[in-house]
Design an enzyme around this catalytic site. Sequence first.
Site, PDB file in Angstrom:
ATOM      1  N   ARG A  34       0.830  -1.217   0.000  1.00  0.00           N
ATOM      2  CA  ARG A  34       0.000   0.000   0.000  1.00  0.00           C
ATOM      3  C   ARG A  34       0.858   1.258   0.000  1.00  0.00           C
ATOM      4  O   ARG A  34       0.612   2.212   0.727  1.00  0.00           O
ATOM      5  CB  ARG A  34      -0.914  -0.001   1.214  1.00  0.00           C
ATOM      6  CG  ARG A  34      -1.899  -1.142   1.199  1.00  0.00           C
ATOM      7  CD  ARG A  34      -2.844  -1.063   2.350  1.00  0.00           C
ATOM      8  NE  ARG A  34      -3.751  -2.196   2.327  1.00  0.00           N
ATOM      9  CZ  ARG A  34      -4.583  -2.484   3.281  1.00  0.00           C
ATOM     10  NH1 ARG A  34      -4.641  -1.706   4.357  1.00  0.00           N
ATOM     11  NH2 ARG A  34      -5.366  -3.533   3.204  1.00  0.00           N
ATOM     12  N   CYS A  35       1.858   1.258  -0.838  1.00  0.00           N
ATOM     13  CA  CYS A  35       2.831   2.341  -0.904  1.00  0.00           C
ATOM     14  C   CYS A  35       2.730   3.003  -2.276  1.00  0.00           C
ATOM     15  O   CYS A  35       2.374   2.356  -3.258  1.00  0.00           O
ATOM     16  CB  CYS A  35       4.226   1.733  -0.690  1.00  0.00           C
ATOM     17  SG  CYS A  35       5.614   2.859  -0.895  1.00  0.00           S
ATOM     18  N   GLY A  36       3.078   4.269  -2.348  1.00  0.00           N
ATOM     19  CA  GLY A  36       3.124   4.932  -3.644  1.00  0.00           C
ATOM     20  C   GLY A  36       4.120   4.279  -4.594  1.00  0.00           C
ATOM     21  O   GLY A  36       4.007   4.416  -5.810  1.00  0.00           O
TER      22      GLY A  36
END
Length: 163
Positions: A34-36
């Site tokens: 769930r990271c850019g």
Amino acid sequence: MTLHDIPLTTLDGRPTTLGEHVGRVLLIANVASRCGLTPQYAGLEQLQEEYAERGLTVVGFPCNQFGGQEPGTNEEIAQFCSATYGVSFPMMDKVDVNGEGRHPVFAELTQVPDADGEAGDVQWNFEKWVVDADGTPLARFRPRTEPTDPTVIEAIESALRTA
């Protein structure tokens, strides 16, 4: 003890070591769902597919230390990686990469300097290291460096030539 000797657990709970990959060049990355930077999974998988026959294995280590961006269970992480990015490379159990609970693999890897000569703590998700076939870390790439960046490719190619 070398990187190859450090006890690990796979995402599905099997005890292992990086010694399973002796003789292969490794690209190790701390990862998060769930990271850019999560789209870097696609580049990691691309490298696995393109270079596996030449002796490269990508190894992912999920980590929840940066903004809580890997909150899922191992099963949820495995499902996400498979369904979203078709990840076929080995994934390890979720670990800490910094601090008192730093996993021994990252205790070794964080001693490796990046291109600017800086060693130390992992900055964020998707930091990457190229490790030679004998288990010696050769190069470190910070999170914003894409897996398919020419500098990463050159480090992999160089390690494969000497493997």
